[in-house]
Scaffold this active site. Sequence first.
Site, short mmCIF file in Angstrom:
data_model
loop_
_atom_site.label_atom_id
_atom_site.label_comp_id
_atom_site.label_asym_id
_atom_site.label_seq_id
_atom_site.Cartn_x
_atom_site.Cartn_y
_atom_site.Cartn_z
N THR A 174 0.89 -1.14 0.00
CA THR A 174 0.00 0.00 0.00
C THR A 174 0.93 1.19 0.00
O THR A 174 2.07 1.07 0.44
CB THR A 174 -0.84 0.02 1.30
OG1 THR A 174 -1.51 -1.21 1.43
CG2 THR A 174 -1.85 1.14 1.30
N ARG A 202 -13.20 -8.22 -3.33
CA ARG A 202 -12.75 -7.94 -1.97
C ARG A 202 -12.16 -6.52 -1.86
O ARG A 202 -11.32 -6.12 -2.64
CB ARG A 202 -11.70 -8.97 -1.56
CG ARG A 202 -11.07 -8.72 -0.18
CD ARG A 202 -9.72 -8.03 -0.30
NE ARG A 202 -9.05 -7.94 1.00
CZ ARG A 202 -8.01 -7.14 1.23
NH1 ARG A 202 -7.53 -6.38 0.27
NH2 ARG A 202 -7.46 -7.09 2.42
N ASP A 205 -8.91 -2.02 3.72
CA ASP A 205 -9.15 -0.78 4.46
C ASP A 205 -8.75 0.47 3.67
O ASP A 205 -9.15 1.57 4.03
CB ASP A 205 -8.38 -0.79 5.79
CG ASP A 205 -6.88 -0.87 5.57
OD1 ASP A 205 -6.43 -1.75 4.80
OD2 ASP A 205 -6.13 -0.05 6.14
N THR A 225 -1.24 0.92 6.39
CA THR A 225 -0.86 -0.19 5.53
C THR A 225 -0.83 -1.45 6.38
O THR A 225 -0.16 -1.49 7.41
CB THR A 225 0.51 0.01 4.88
OG1 THR A 225 0.93 -1.23 4.30
CG2 THR A 225 1.56 0.48 5.87
#
Lengths: 307, 307
Positions: A174, A202, A205, A225
Amino acid sequence: MNKKFALAIHGGAGTITRANMSEEKEIAYRAVLELSLKEGHKILNEGGSSLDAVERAVIILEDSDLFNAGKGSVFNSDGNHELEASIMCGETLKAGAVGGAASIKNPIAVSRKIMNSEYVYLTGKGADEYAEEHGFEQVPNSYFYSDFRFEQWKAAQGSEKMKLDHSVDKKFGTVGAVAVDQAGHLAAATSTGGLVNKKYGRLGDSSVIGAGVYANDTTCAISCTGYGEFFLRGVVAHDISCLMEYKGLSLEEAAQIVINEKQIKLGGEGGIIGVDGLGNVSLVFNSEGMYRGSINQEGNAEVAIYS
Amino acid sequence: MNKKFALAIHGGAGTITRANMSEEKEIAYRAVLELSLKEGHKILNEGGSSLDAVERAVIILEDSDLFNAGKGSVFNSDGNHELEASIMCGETLKAGAVGGAASIKNPIAVSRKIMNSEYVYLTGKGADEYAEEHGFEQVPNSYFYSDFRFEQWKAAQGSEKMKLDHSVDKKFGTVGAVAVDQAGHLAAATSTGGLVNKKYGRLGDSSVIGAGVYANDTTCAISCTGYGEFFLRGVVAHDISCLMEYKGLSLEEAAQIVINEKQIKLGGEGGIIGVDGLGNVSLVFNSEGMYRGSINQEGNAEVAIYS
């Protein structure tokens, strides 16, 4: 104006050790992280907004194929790429996010556009359509191809075809940036390609306001992350802000509790970068490493990878 | 066992006034709300879990065409239906959610299944596929058709083709339930068809953990209904929980601050239902009305619509 400004960035957390890193690779990672910091710093130094700075810093990371976001996004179970991103403004509490986008070159730029619209959260083909209608650069899914990501996907398919990947390559790719500008306004931005071999549309966050991103001028700006499912359940970014707002903790104290106590208790691995209104920066993670860096008002950049 | 149990439900908030409600319609709404309460109460009374109770209570509301969730879901801009739902367990902080689902009859049941998997948040066609693979009832998009919703959509298209609908029919249709069971465990569930004429794969707060739903045994269980963009930015459900956990406020105090101070300041309209571990129930909204009800241990059900 002329408050103390600061910028912090991350490029993902996880099992990142010296043992599995070549010297060339490390130099390449550091170079992109430093470029991201310097471009963000330039904006802040010239009196630009924290929103402009975090967007620019994340675009540098999205355009590199080293990080799992934008160009370097991992493969999903269909052999495609689905991108997530989010951005939040601490002054207005406005926020924008995209999830499951397939043809957007820079999801963070589209998130910024959404933030200034009547929407907050656009997903799937609709997010791609929104981006196209608003003039953002579209790319074919092949833009996200690299031999490295393809091999990583093949390995994930072989081992646990139907599972989220977090064992094959325990790295929660991330990218993110947080900043406070000279006017004292905070902003946070997060972008990712998600987990390798993910399926069923899917989402983690990274595109969820409160979980993977949060900014509030009265407390902090946070970008996360980590293993998305646990960060969603922990509402991590907002939880750090609430510990500061309602319990009077410092950014560092709040981040330590959320990442090194609450997330560990829940079983979640990863980290956060945060900045508060005074320019204090926190880089907290419970994994072996996190690509990270920060730069202060004087332009002193610090980049680190291992714990 | 044998702690004080309680259940509360809602069927959406907004401009709901006696003036625009016929007697027949009001009787019909009340009947479904009462059935939902009684079915949930039966489960709790027999020692069942709060998760079972909120799932059952929401399924009753999803199966009615009166509420904007499940069968009664509104039309999106393409003339289709995209459903969102979420559920959370206060004991384990496990959570499950679906967004942008098109062929799931009961999104709350699928969310419960996801909650017990390695995933938290599944969206779009992937969510439909997950539901089908796991044996949940699939329905054609025509299942969600009703003349009332069709006319509502046509009116929205005529007035503001490209905008989120909140002016044509200022009613934030969503359903939800919160409960505490005899073991003292909390659970929350939320389900919706979203905003009329929505486009670009727009998601609101109903499927976002922390925003439209949150449960934590140490504080409360919350389900929201309101203008999703503002509830996302406020991370409403989690904010109420944090005010209780970190500031020591009661559920009612926390809910009043978040809905009647913070949301109003932000420009958000809607409400919440909440329950704490002692069986205290709060039904708080800043709109003209909210379909709502609660039932206590003794089986005394109270249903209300207007403020």
